[in-house]
Write an enzyme that holds these catalytic residues in place. Sequence first.
Site, short mmCIF file in Angstrom:
data_model
loop_
_atom_site.label_atom_id
_atom_site.label_comp_id
_atom_site.label_asym_id
_atom_site.label_seq_id
_atom_site.Cartn_x
_atom_site.Cartn_y
_atom_site.Cartn_z
N GLY A 85 0.79 -1.22 0.00
CA GLY A 85 0.00 0.00 0.00
C GLY A 85 0.83 1.26 0.00
O GLY A 85 0.30 2.34 0.21
N CYS A 86 2.12 1.16 -0.22
CA CYS A 86 3.02 2.30 -0.06
C CYS A 86 3.19 3.04 -1.37
O CYS A 86 3.41 2.44 -2.41
CB CYS A 86 4.37 1.81 0.44
N GLY A 87 3.17 4.36 -1.30
CA GLY A 87 3.44 5.17 -2.48
C GLY A 87 4.58 6.13 -2.29
O GLY A 87 5.02 6.77 -3.23
#
Length: 289
Positions: free
Chosen positions: A111-113
């Site tokens: 879920g990391c951006g």
Amino acid sequence: MTLPAAARIDALRLAADDVRRVALGVAEEVPVSLVFNELHPYAVMMASPLDLEDFARGFAVTERIVSTPGNFLGCEVHEVENGMEIRARITGADFSRLLHRGRRAMTGRTGCGLCGVDTIAALEQPVPRLAQGGGVTLDAIRRALAALPGFQCLNAETHMVHAAAWSLPDGEIVLVREDVGRHNALDKLIGARFAAGRDFAEGFCLLTSRYSFEMAEKTAIAGMGLVVAVSAPTARALRVAEAAGQTVLAIARTDSQILFCGSDRIAAARPAEDVSRGTSVEPTGQATL
């Protein structure tokens, strides 16, 4: 070689009056390492192990590793112990700039951006101003929203992955990519479209996720003037969209959508009230029409 994108898992379904064994499709997520020009390990991302060539191209564009999509020269995908490795090639000028920029030491969760960004100032990069586009009708947007689940093959099996899709102005979906990570699905869509020699001048993007800051930045860099998200946007994402001149519809369903900014790209967007000035995002994060 590509690892399977889903696994069949035996589990127990527990109900009030029944317990039974079931076989369920569960999405895989694997570490995917990106290495540029065989010398520069740049990032390890958790992703679905499919369409990884598209992912590498889109990632290189939206992370500003290459200055234009044509400067991504190709890649090879290799299965390695416990994951996948993408060996990508970019032009010498971009590679030299990448070396001076330094490695992000980036290990990205699904879920990391923004993994690997170590200062707030690093976030404040200007986004390009998008060209004006033609009007898209709400009927076309709703047709695309209704059709999208039929294109989500991996999600139909696992019920747990995101999709990013591109639709023509009439609502015909022409390209879909899926991934356990919403950023990865978007990068795959962008990479696939550019690999086919197409741009994002006409049509709109559909996202099954929320619309956060980094998603707004990626779509703006790719040149997407109109984005439709199933979930809600953040206030920071709307500020990025406004800076880029982007139209954002979110909390989008087949029967209703909320127009947050950029009404000029939506045909007949003012049936009940004048929203011609778009969305104003206050510093408190409250969005008002």
